[in-house]
Design a protein around this motif. Sequence first.
Motif, PDB file in Angstrom:
ATOM      1  N   MET A   1       0.802  -1.211   0.000  1.00 13.79           N
ATOM      2  CA  MET A   1       0.000   0.000   0.000  1.00 13.79           C
ATOM      3  C   MET A   1       0.845   1.275   0.000  1.00 13.79           C
ATOM      4  N   ASN A   2       2.184   1.139   0.205  1.00 12.63           N
ATOM      5  CA  ASN A   2       3.033   2.323   0.179  1.00 12.63           C
ATOM      6  C   ASN A   2       3.192   2.891  -1.219  1.00 12.63           C
ATOM      7  N   ARG A   3       2.680   2.209  -2.252  1.00  9.31           N
ATOM      8  CA  ARG A   3       2.802   2.689  -3.622  1.00  9.31           C
ATOM      9  C   ARG A   3       1.728   3.701  -3.985  1.00  9.31           C
ATOM     10  N   VAL A   4       0.833   3.983  -3.078  1.00  6.49           N
ATOM     11  CA  VAL A   4      -0.236   4.929  -3.355  1.00  6.49           C
ATOM     12  C   VAL A   4       0.356   6.306  -3.639  1.00  6.49           C
ATOM     13  N   ARG A   5      -0.341   7.067  -4.489  1.00  4.25           N
ATOM     14  CA  ARG A   5       0.137   8.413  -4.826  1.00  4.25           C
ATOM     15  C   ARG A   5      -0.063   9.346  -3.647  1.00  4.25           C
ATOM     16  N   LEU A   6       1.007  10.011  -3.277  1.00  3.79           N
ATOM     17  CA  LEU A   6       0.960  11.001  -2.203  1.00  3.79           C
ATOM     18  C   LEU A   6       1.427  12.343  -2.748  1.00  3.79           C
ATOM     19  N   PRO A 165      -5.196   6.640   6.978  1.00  2.71           N
ATOM     20  CA  PRO A 165      -4.605   6.658   5.633  1.00  2.71           C
ATOM     21  C   PRO A 165      -3.085   6.732   5.637  1.00  2.71           C
ATOM     22  N   VAL A 166      -2.501   7.472   6.593  1.00  6.29           N
ATOM     23  CA  VAL A 166      -1.064   7.718   6.553  1.00  6.29           C
ATOM     24  C   VAL A 166      -0.527   7.798   7.976  1.00  6.29           C
ATOM     25  N   ALA A 167       0.712   7.354   8.158  1.00  4.30           N
ATOM     26  CA  ALA A 167       1.271   7.331   9.506  1.00  4.30           C
ATOM     27  C   ALA A 167       2.783   7.254   9.447  1.00  4.30           C
ATOM     28  N   VAL A 185      -2.739   2.926   4.953  1.00 10.65           N
ATOM     29  CA  VAL A 185      -2.574   2.941   3.500  1.00 10.65           C
ATOM     30  C   VAL A 185      -1.120   3.224   3.136  1.00 10.65           C
ATOM     31  N   ALA A 186      -0.472   4.169   3.808  1.00  7.88           N
ATOM     32  CA  ALA A 186       0.900   4.540   3.466  1.00  7.88           C
ATOM     33  C   ALA A 186       1.680   4.933   4.709  1.00  7.88           C
ATOM     34  N   GLY A 195      -0.456  16.644   8.051  1.00  3.74           N
ATOM     35  CA  GLY A 195      -0.907  17.548   7.002  1.00  3.74           C
ATOM     36  C   GLY A 195      -0.023  17.601   5.777  1.00  3.74           C
ATOM     37  N   GLN A 196       1.250  17.217   5.893  1.00  6.82           N
ATOM     38  CA  GLN A 196       2.142  17.269   4.724  1.00  6.82           C
ATOM     39  C   GLN A 196       1.758  16.255   3.657  1.00  6.82           C
ATOM     40  N   TRP A 197       0.920  15.285   4.019  1.00  8.00           N
ATOM     41  CA  TRP A 197       0.551  14.223   3.073  1.00  8.00           C
ATOM     42  C   TRP A 197      -0.830  14.434   2.465  1.00  8.00           C
ATOM     43  N   TYR A 198      -1.369  15.651   2.612  1.00  8.94           N
ATOM     44  CA  TYR A 198      -2.644  16.027   2.012  1.00  8.94           C
ATOM     45  C   TYR A 198      -2.479  17.332   1.244  1.00  8.94           C
TER      46      TYR A 198
END
Length: 216
Positions: A1-6, A165-167, A185-186, A195-198
Motif C-alpha cells: 500500500m506504500n505505492r499509493v500516490r501522495l 490513511p497515513v502514519a 494505507v501509506a 498535514g504534509q501528506w494532504y
Amino acid sequence: MNRVRLPFTDRAEAGALLAEVLSGMALADPVVLALPRGGVAVAVPVAERLAVPLEVLVTRKIGCPDQPELGVGAIAEGGEPVFDRELLYRLGFEPEDVAPVIERERRELARRVRVYRADRPLPEVADRDVVVVDDGLATGGTARAAVRAVRSMQEGNGRVILAVPVAAGETVESLRAEADEVVVVATPAGFRAVGQWYERFDQLADDDVLELLGRA
C-alpha cells in the motif's frame, strides 16, 4: 500500500482508499468510531463502503502546562489519561502537575460530546469489531488513548482495529501493541506531520463534523 500516490487530494480521497483496504478484511459486526474532527471526514467513506454505523469517539490532547501546543498525553471519552511519560519527565513534570490541564480538557471533551452526539450514547461494542479511524498518525497519542478507551468498553470477542490513511512507521509499530490490528494505507519516509501528506488539509469546525455525520 506504500505505492499509493501522495499527497492525498483530501480526506475524502484518503478515506476511500482506506475503505478499499478495510473492505477486504473479515470484520465481525463492525462499527466505525471516528476521532473528530479530521477523522470524521476520513471515516464517512469508510462507513459507506462497509455499510456500517458511524459515530464519533471524542479525544483531546493534553498539552504541557507551559507549552500548550506540545502534547504530553491524551484522553478519550470513557478512558483515563494516557501520558508520554518519557517526554513528561524530560520536561521536568509529573502526571499530577498536569491535573489542571486534564480537568480543562475533560470539560472541552464533554462539550464536544454534547455537540456531536446530543443524547446519543456510544454504540454497543460487545462482541463487535470496532474500527477506530483518524486522518493520520504522527506521535499517535490520541489514537493510543482512543484504542485503550474502546478496549475498556469491550466485552467478548470483539477486536479493536486502528485505521488511518497515513502514519509514521515507528508510530505504527508502537501502536501494534495497543490495537489488535493497525491498518495503514501509506507509511512514507520523512514523516513530519499528518498535514504534509494532504493537498487540502483544512481545519474542520464543529459544524463541519455535524454536516459529515448527518451525511453518514
